[in-house]
Design an enzyme around this catalytic site. Structure first.
Site, PDB file in Angstrom:
ATOM      1  N   GLU A 171       1.066  -0.756   0.112  1.00  0.00           N
ATOM      2  CA  GLU A 171       0.002   0.056  -0.152  1.00  0.00           C
ATOM      3  C   GLU A 171       0.799   1.006   0.169  1.00  0.00           C
ATOM      4  O   GLU A 171       1.899   1.167   0.723  1.00  0.00           O
ATOM      5  CB  GLU A 171      -0.942  -0.164   0.858  1.00  0.00           C
ATOM      6  CG  GLU A 171      -1.098   0.997   1.540  1.00  0.00           C
ATOM      7  CD  GLU A 171      -2.500   0.882   2.951  1.00  0.00           C
ATOM      8  OE1 GLU A 171      -3.111  -0.133   3.353  1.00  0.00           O
ATOM      9  OE2 GLU A 171      -2.897   2.160   3.383  1.00  0.00           O
ATOM     10  N   GLU A 176      -2.308  11.453   4.297  1.00  0.00           N
ATOM     11  CA  GLU A 176      -3.785  11.282   5.106  1.00  0.00           C
ATOM     12  C   GLU A 176      -3.400  12.187   5.528  1.00  0.00           C
ATOM     13  O   GLU A 176      -3.092  13.261   5.880  1.00  0.00           O
ATOM     14  CB  GLU A 176      -3.502  10.172   5.622  1.00  0.00           C
ATOM     15  CG  GLU A 176      -3.106   9.030   4.898  1.00  0.00           C
ATOM     16  CD  GLU A 176      -3.708   7.809   6.032  1.00  0.00           C
ATOM     17  OE1 GLU A 176      -4.292   6.795   6.494  1.00  0.00           O
ATOM     18  OE2 GLU A 176      -2.050   7.013   6.284  1.00  0.00           O
TER      19      GLU A 176
END
Length: 284
Positions: A171, A176
Site C-alpha cells: 500500500e 492522509e
C-alpha cells in the site's frame, strides 16, 4: 591462404561490431529502465465536466468488508450516489455527510465515498492538487493499492486480479489527513514488514491551511525508491536497503484510491465537509 585469412578477419571484425552494438543497446535499455525524468503524461483527470464522475475512469467502491464495517472501526457507508461524489466548477467533490443511511442490511449515521481508478500502472509520478475537508473525525486519503489485493468489492478484485491479502500486496499512501490533527499531512508505505497502526515507514509535516487552500501532493516512484512531496518539498523518502517481497512488493501495477472515512470520534456537531480535487496526473 591469404583469401582464407581475409575471410576469417572479416568474420572476426563483424563479430566484434555485433558485440559492440548488442552491448551498447543493453546499456541504453538499462539507462531507460532507470530513467527518472517522469515527464510524459500517461493518465489524468482534470474534472472539467460538471455532473457525475467519469465512469470510464472511476469505480465507486461500496461493498462492506466482512463484519459490516470498514477496517479500523470506521463508521461510514461509502455510497455511489451523486450527493457524495460529483464534479462542479472544475473540481471533484468527495463529500462526507451526517445522515442516516441503510445499505447492505447495515444502518449508519454517516456517508462518504471511495473511488478506485480504472487505470493502473507500475512506477511513475503522481500529482494531485487538492483541498482537505474539515472536522475532527474526518479522515481523507489519496493512496494506492496493488491490483492483486484480495478485497471483495474493489474494482480490480472484481476483474479477477485479487490474489494477495493486505498488507503483503503493498500500500502506498500519498497523503492522509486526520481532522483531529488539523494541517498535519502524512505519507506512508505499508508492506508485510511494516504495516497498520505500527507502521514504521512514514513521514509527514505541518502545512498551513490544508482545508482552506489547495496544495499539490506528489509521489515519485522508481525502481529504487519512493519520494513524497507537498508543494515540491520532500517530507518522506522510502528506500529500503534490502528489497524483497516483504519490503518492496512494488514491481506490479497499482491503482489510485480517493476516499473520506469517518472515525468514531467524529465531532457531534459535524454535518458535512468535502475534499476538493482540482486534478490528478500520472507521468512516466
Amino acid at each position: 591462404m591469404k583469401k582464407q585469412f581475409l575471410i576469417y578477419g572479416l568474420l572476426i571484425i563483424g563479430a566484434l561490431l555485433l558485440s559492440y552494438y548488442i552491448l551498447t543497446g543493453m546499456n541504453t535499455a538499462k539507462v531507460n529502465e532507470t530513467a527518472t525524468d517522469l515527464t510524459t503524461l500517461v493518465w489524468a483527470d482534470e474534472f472539467d465536466v460538471d455532473g457525475p464522475i467519469n465512469p470510464e475512469k472511476w469505480f465507486l467502491q461500496t461493498q462492506l468488508p466482512p463484519g459490516g464495517s470498514w477496517w479500523g472501526g470506521l463508521i461510514q457507508h461509502y455510497t455511489d450516489r451523486e450527493e457524495n461524489t460529483f464534479v462542479k466548477d472544475g473540481y471533484l467533490n468527495l463529500v462526507a455527510k451526517k445522515e442516516t443511511y441503510t445499505d447492505q442490511g447495515e444502518t449508519k449515521e454517516y456517508t462518504g465515498a471511495r473511488l478506485n481508478s480504472k487505470f493502473a500502472f507500475t512506477r511513475g509520478k503522481v500529482e494531485v492538487r487538492a483541498k482537505m475537508p474539515k472536522g475532527t473525525g474526518t479522515w481523507p486519503a489519496i493512496w494506492m493499492l496493488n491490483t492483486n489485493i484480495d478485497e471483495d468489492g474493489a474494482y480490480w478484485d472484481n476483474k479477477g486480479y485479487g490474489k494477495v491479502k493486505w498488507p503483503a500486496c503493498g500500500e502506498i499512501d500519498i497523503l492522509e489527513h486526520w481532522g483531529k490533527n488539523q494541517d498535519y499531512v502524512s505519507s506512508a508505505v505499508h508492506t508485510a514488514s511494516s504495516h497498520g497502526d505500527t507502521v514504521e515507514n512514514l513521514g509527514g509535516r505541518t502545512v498551513d491551511n490544508v482545508s482552506d487552500d489547495f496544495h499539490t501532493y506528489s509521489l515519485e516512484w522508481t525502481k529504487e525508491k519512493m519520494i513524497f512531496e507537498i508543494d515540491g518539498v520532500t517530507h518522506y523518502e522510502y528506500n529500503p536497503t534490502i528489497k524483497n517481497k516483504d519490503t518492496w512488493p512494488f514491481n506490479n501495477n497499482y491503482y489510485i484510491i480517493l476516499n473520506i472515512a469517518i472515525e468514531p470520534d467524529i465531532d457531534p456537531s459535524f454535518t458535512e465537509s468535502a475534499m476538493l480535487v482540482d486534478y490528478i496526473r500520472v507521468y512516466q
